[in-house]
Design a protein around this motif. Structure first.
Motif, PDB file in Angstrom:
ATOM      1  N   ALA A  93      40.617  27.955  48.443  1.00 57.83           N
ATOM      2  CA  ALA A  93      39.316  28.216  47.832  1.00 57.83           C
ATOM      3  C   ALA A  93      38.573  29.317  48.596  1.00 57.83           C
ATOM      4  O   ALA A  93      37.935  30.187  47.988  1.00 57.83           O
ATOM      5  N   VAL A  94      38.673  29.282  49.922  1.00 64.17           N
ATOM      6  CA  VAL A  94      38.054  30.335  50.738  1.00 64.17           C
ATOM      7  C   VAL A  94      38.733  31.674  50.476  1.00 64.17           C
ATOM      8  O   VAL A  94      38.073  32.713  50.349  1.00 64.17           O
ATOM      9  N   TYR A  97      38.828  37.067  48.962  1.00 62.75           N
ATOM     10  CA  TYR A  97      39.842  38.087  48.693  1.00 62.75           C
ATOM     11  C   TYR A  97      40.344  37.930  47.254  1.00 62.75           C
ATOM     12  O   TYR A  97      41.529  37.685  47.009  1.00 62.75           O
ATOM     13  N   PRO A  98      39.439  38.068  46.277  1.00 63.55           N
ATOM     14  CA  PRO A  98      39.816  37.763  44.889  1.00 63.55           C
ATOM     15  C   PRO A  98      40.883  38.689  44.326  1.00 63.55           C
ATOM     16  O   PRO A  98      41.683  38.265  43.478  1.00 63.55           O
ATOM     17  N   THR A  99      40.930  39.933  44.772  1.00 62.79           N
ATOM     18  CA  THR A  99      41.919  40.866  44.233  1.00 62.79           C
ATOM     19  C   THR A  99      43.322  40.481  44.686  1.00 62.79           C
ATOM     20  O   THR A  99      44.271  40.471  43.890  1.00 62.79           O
ATOM     21  N   ALA A 100      43.472  40.170  45.964  1.00 66.18           N
ATOM     22  CA  ALA A 100      44.771  39.759  46.488  1.00 66.18           C
ATOM     23  C   ALA A 100      45.201  38.430  45.873  1.00 66.18           C
ATOM     24  O   ALA A 100      46.362  38.253  45.472  1.00 66.18           O
ATOM     25  N   PHE A 101      44.270  37.488  45.791  1.00 63.66           N
ATOM     26  CA  PHE A 101      44.580  36.185  45.208  1.00 63.66           C
ATOM     27  C   PHE A 101      44.980  36.347  43.742  1.00 63.66           C
ATOM     28  O   PHE A 101      45.949  35.741  43.273  1.00 63.66           O
ATOM     29  N   GLY A 102      44.245  37.200  43.030  1.00 61.62           N
ATOM     30  CA  GLY A 102      44.547  37.430  41.625  1.00 61.62           C
ATOM     31  C   GLY A 102      45.895  38.084  41.408  1.00 61.62           C
ATOM     32  O   GLY A 102      46.550  37.855  40.382  1.00 61.62           O
ATOM     33  N   TYR A 103      46.346  38.882  42.366  1.00 66.69           N
ATOM     34  CA  TYR A 103      47.631  39.572  42.243  1.00 66.69           C
ATOM     35  C   TYR A 103      48.789  38.583  42.174  1.00 66.69           C
ATOM     36  O   TYR A 103      49.652  38.669  41.291  1.00 66.69           O
ATOM     37  N   ALA A 156      43.489  30.077  58.176  1.00 67.93           N
ATOM     38  CA  ALA A 156      43.692  31.356  57.503  1.00 67.93           C
ATOM     39  C   ALA A 156      45.167  31.545  57.147  1.00 67.93           C
ATOM     40  O   ALA A 156      45.499  32.034  56.056  1.00 67.93           O
ATOM     41  N   LYS A 157      46.045  31.154  58.050  1.00 70.15           N
ATOM     42  CA  LYS A 157      47.485  31.284  57.799  1.00 70.15           C
ATOM     43  C   LYS A 157      47.924  30.373  56.661  1.00 70.15           C
ATOM     44  O   LYS A 157      48.699  30.783  55.785  1.00 70.15           O
TER      45      LYS A 157
END
Length: 236
Positions: A78-79, A84-90, A57-58
Motif C-alpha cells: 500500500a505504501v 511509486y504509482p508509476t512503477a507499481f502500475g507497470y 521497503a524490500k
C-alpha cells in the motif's frame, strides 16, 4: 573445487539488486529512479517512503515484482502503491494482461510464452453471476498474472546481463583474460594476477555501457560488486 591456475586469479563481479533497478529504469517512475541512483536501493527507498525500515521497503518492492499479495506484504505494498504509482502500475498492468491471456514483452521486445487464461466453459458460477475465484481456471489466471508481472522485469534483466557479457568480451579481446563463468547476474573472469585490477575496471565499464545502451541517460545505477580471489568459494 574452483581454484585459479598458479599465477592467475579470479575477478568475480555480481550485480547488486538487479531486478529492482530494472523496474526503476523501465517503468519511468521518477521517484523510484531517484532511489535507484543510490548504492543500496532498498535503503534509499526506506528513507524516502518507509520511515527508514529497509526490510519493509524490500518486502514491498519484491512483493510488487513477484506477486506476493498476502501477509506482511499487504501494508508495505500500500505504501509502495501510494508513493511509486508509476512503477507499481507497470507491473500491475503486466499482471492484468497475463491474467486475461495476453502477451507481455521485455524492454527489447522479447515476447513471453503464450498461455491460456480466462474462465473455462461450463465452470461453476457464483449466484451473483461471477465465476468462482477459487476455480481451477481462476487460479491459473492468477498464476499467469504472476508470471507476466515478473517476465517484464526478469527478461529485461537478462537482456542487461547479455549486453554486459557482449560488451565485456569486447573489453577483454586480445588479452589473456578469460570469461569462464556466468550465472544470472554474476560474472567470473580468469586472468593473470597482475591483470586483476584492469579486468575489474573492464567489468565495471562493461556494466556502465550496458546500462547506457539499454536505458539511455537514466539516473538508475547498476553497480557491480567485484572481488579478486584465488578460490571461487572466497568471493564475497
Amino acid at each position: 573445487a574452483v581454484v585459479a591456475d598458479p599465477g592467475w586469479t579470479f575477478v568475480v563481479a555480481d550485480a547488486g539488486q538487479l531486478e529492482p533497478r530494472v523496474l526503476a529504469a523501465v517503468s519511468g517512475d521518477e521517484r523510484l529512479a531517484a532511489a535507484g541512483g543510490a548504492g543500496d536501493l532498498y535503503a534509499a527507498l526506506a528513507r524516502d517512503a518507509f520511515a527508514g525500515d529497509r526490510a519493509r521497503a524490500k518486502v514491498a518492492l519484491l512483493g510488487a515484482m513477484y506477486g506476493q499479495t498476502g501477509g506482511a506484504a499487504v501494508p508495505a505494498l500500500a505504501v509502495l502503491r501510494k508513493n511509486y504509482p508509476t512503477a507499481f502500475g507497470y507491473v500491475e498492468a503486466a499482471a492484468r494482461t497475463g491474467e486475461a491471456g495476453g502477451l507481455v514483452r521485455s524492454w527489447l521486445g522479447r515476447t513471453c510464452p503464450p498461455g491460456s487464461a480466462g474462465f473455462a466453459e461450463g465452470e461453476e458460477v457464483l449466484p451473483d453471476g461471477e465465476a468462482d475465484p477459487h476455480s481451477p481456471s481462476a487460479r491459473a489466471a492468477r498464476s499467469r498474472g504472476r508470471f507476466t508481472r515478473n517476465f517484464v522485469i526478469q527478461a529485461t534483466a537478462a537482456e542487461w546481463a547479455s549486453t554486459l557479457l557482449a560488451t565485456l568480451r569486447t573489453e577483454l579481446a586480445g588479452t589473456e583474460a578469460e570469461l569462464v563463468f556466468f550465472q544470472h547476474d554474476e560474472v567470473v573472469v580468469h586472468c593473470p594476477a597482475g591483470r586483476a585490477a584492469a579486468v575489474a575496471e573492464a567489468v565495471t565499464a562493461a556494466g556502465a555501457r550496458a546500462t547506457r545502451l539499454l536505458f539511455g541517460d537514466t539516473p538508475v545505477r547498476f553497480p557491480l560488486d567485484t572481488s579478486t580471489v584465488d578460490c571461487y568459494a572466497d568471493a564475497a
